[in-house]
Write a protein that holds these residues in place. Structure first.
Motif, PDB file in Angstrom:
ATOM      1  N   SER A 100      -0.667  -4.546 -14.147  1.00 17.45           N
ATOM      2  CA  SER A 100      -0.103  -4.594 -12.903  1.00 17.45           C
ATOM      3  C   SER A 100       1.228  -4.255 -12.778  1.00 17.45           C
ATOM      4  O   SER A 100       1.393  -3.580 -11.713  1.00 17.45           O
ATOM      5  CB  SER A 100      -0.077  -6.152 -12.573  1.00 17.45           C
ATOM      6  N   LEU A 101       2.195  -4.519 -13.718  1.00 16.08           N
ATOM      7  CA  LEU A 101       3.340  -3.865 -13.592  1.00 16.08           C
ATOM      8  C   LEU A 101       3.500  -2.410 -13.422  1.00 16.08           C
ATOM      9  O   LEU A 101       4.055  -1.702 -12.811  1.00 16.08           O
ATOM     10  CB  LEU A 101       4.119  -4.509 -14.714  1.00 16.08           C
ATOM     11  N   ILE A 105       4.685   0.085 -10.459  1.00 16.42           N
ATOM     12  CA  ILE A 105       5.706   1.247 -10.638  1.00 16.42           C
ATOM     13  C   ILE A 105       5.262   2.333  -9.999  1.00 16.42           C
ATOM     14  O   ILE A 105       5.962   3.196  -9.168  1.00 16.42           O
ATOM     15  CB  ILE A 105       6.185   1.394 -12.184  1.00 16.42           C
ATOM     16  N   ARG A 106       3.905   2.726 -10.222  1.00 16.51           N
ATOM     17  CA  ARG A 106       3.209   3.856  -9.978  1.00 16.51           C
ATOM     18  C   ARG A 106       3.255   3.637  -8.262  1.00 16.51           C
ATOM     19  O   ARG A 106       3.543   5.118  -7.573  1.00 16.51           O
ATOM     20  CB  ARG A 106       1.928   4.033 -10.322  1.00 16.51           C
ATOM     21  N   ILE A 107       3.100   2.745  -7.583  1.00 12.51           N
ATOM     22  CA  ILE A 107       3.116   2.542  -6.066  1.00 12.51           C
ATOM     23  C   ILE A 107       4.591   3.118  -5.704  1.00 12.51           C
ATOM     24  O   ILE A 107       4.625   3.886  -4.707  1.00 12.51           O
ATOM     25  CB  ILE A 107       2.647   1.398  -5.614  1.00 12.51           C
ATOM     26  N   ASP A 108       5.461   2.433  -6.305  1.00 17.68           N
ATOM     27  CA  ASP A 108       6.773   2.574  -5.929  1.00 17.68           C
ATOM     28  C   ASP A 108       7.173   4.022  -5.825  1.00 17.68           C
ATOM     29  O   ASP A 108       7.949   4.624  -5.376  1.00 17.68           O
ATOM     30  CB  ASP A 108       7.865   1.831  -6.545  1.00 17.68           C
ATOM     31  N   LEU A 109       6.852   4.813  -6.996  1.00 24.41           N
ATOM     32  CA  LEU A 109       7.062   6.143  -7.500  1.00 24.41           C
ATOM     33  C   LEU A 109       6.420   6.910  -6.285  1.00 24.41           C
ATOM     34  O   LEU A 109       7.023   8.031  -5.713  1.00 24.41           O
ATOM     35  CB  LEU A 109       6.710   6.550  -8.623  1.00 24.41           C
ATOM     36  N   LYS A 110       5.192   6.675  -5.913  1.00 17.84           N
ATOM     37  CA  LYS A 110       4.589   7.466  -4.885  1.00 17.84           C
ATOM     38  C   LYS A 110       5.245   7.217  -3.305  1.00 17.84           C
ATOM     39  O   LYS A 110       5.338   8.064  -3.000  1.00 17.84           O
ATOM     40  CB  LYS A 110       3.089   6.874  -4.674  1.00 17.84           C
TER      41      LYS A 110
END
Length: 125
Positions: A100-101, A105-110
């Motif tokens: 989940s973390l 993080i991946r969503i924030d980077l995208k």
């Protein structure tokens, strides 16, 4: 006891990594798409559920955890079947927190990449 807690967090890392990679990453895309199709089109419930396991990181993490426990013989609090059950669910829970973390993080980077690309295109105009 403290070392057992450390082991749970350590053993959850490969569980999370394997479960995420198989169910989400590009390298297994074709196999995952096959499993998605089969999980929707098989006529038997057991077959549909079998193929669904390979498309859900939470579900798949249970099976990866069983494999990890079989390899490591790790138990928690008890040295019998109860210890395997406690260890298994503890590892699964921690692994899913890790996934989940990682997803957050991946969503924030995208989002950041999209924002930067938008700003760069606005500056060029």
């Amino acid at each position: 006891m403290e070392t057992h807690i450390c082991y749970i967090f350590i053993l959850a890392l490969p569980v999370a990594c394997i479960a995420w990679t198989v169910t989400k990453e590009e390298i297994f895309k074709e196999a995952r798409e096959f499993c998605v199709d089969k999980s929707k089109s098989c006529n038997k419930l057991v077959k549909r559920k079998f193929f669904y396991v390979f498309t859900c990181e939470y579900c798949f993490s249970h099976y990866v955890t069983i494999l990890i426990l079989f390899i490591t013989k790790f138990t928690l609090l008890y040295n019998d079947w109860r210890g395997y059950i406690l260890a298994g669910f503890s590892i699964i829970w921690i692994a899913n927190v890790y996934m989940s973390l990682y997803n957050i993080i991946r969503i924030d980077l995208k989002k950041e990449k999209i924002r930067v690309a938008k700003e760069e295109s606005e500056l060029k105009q």
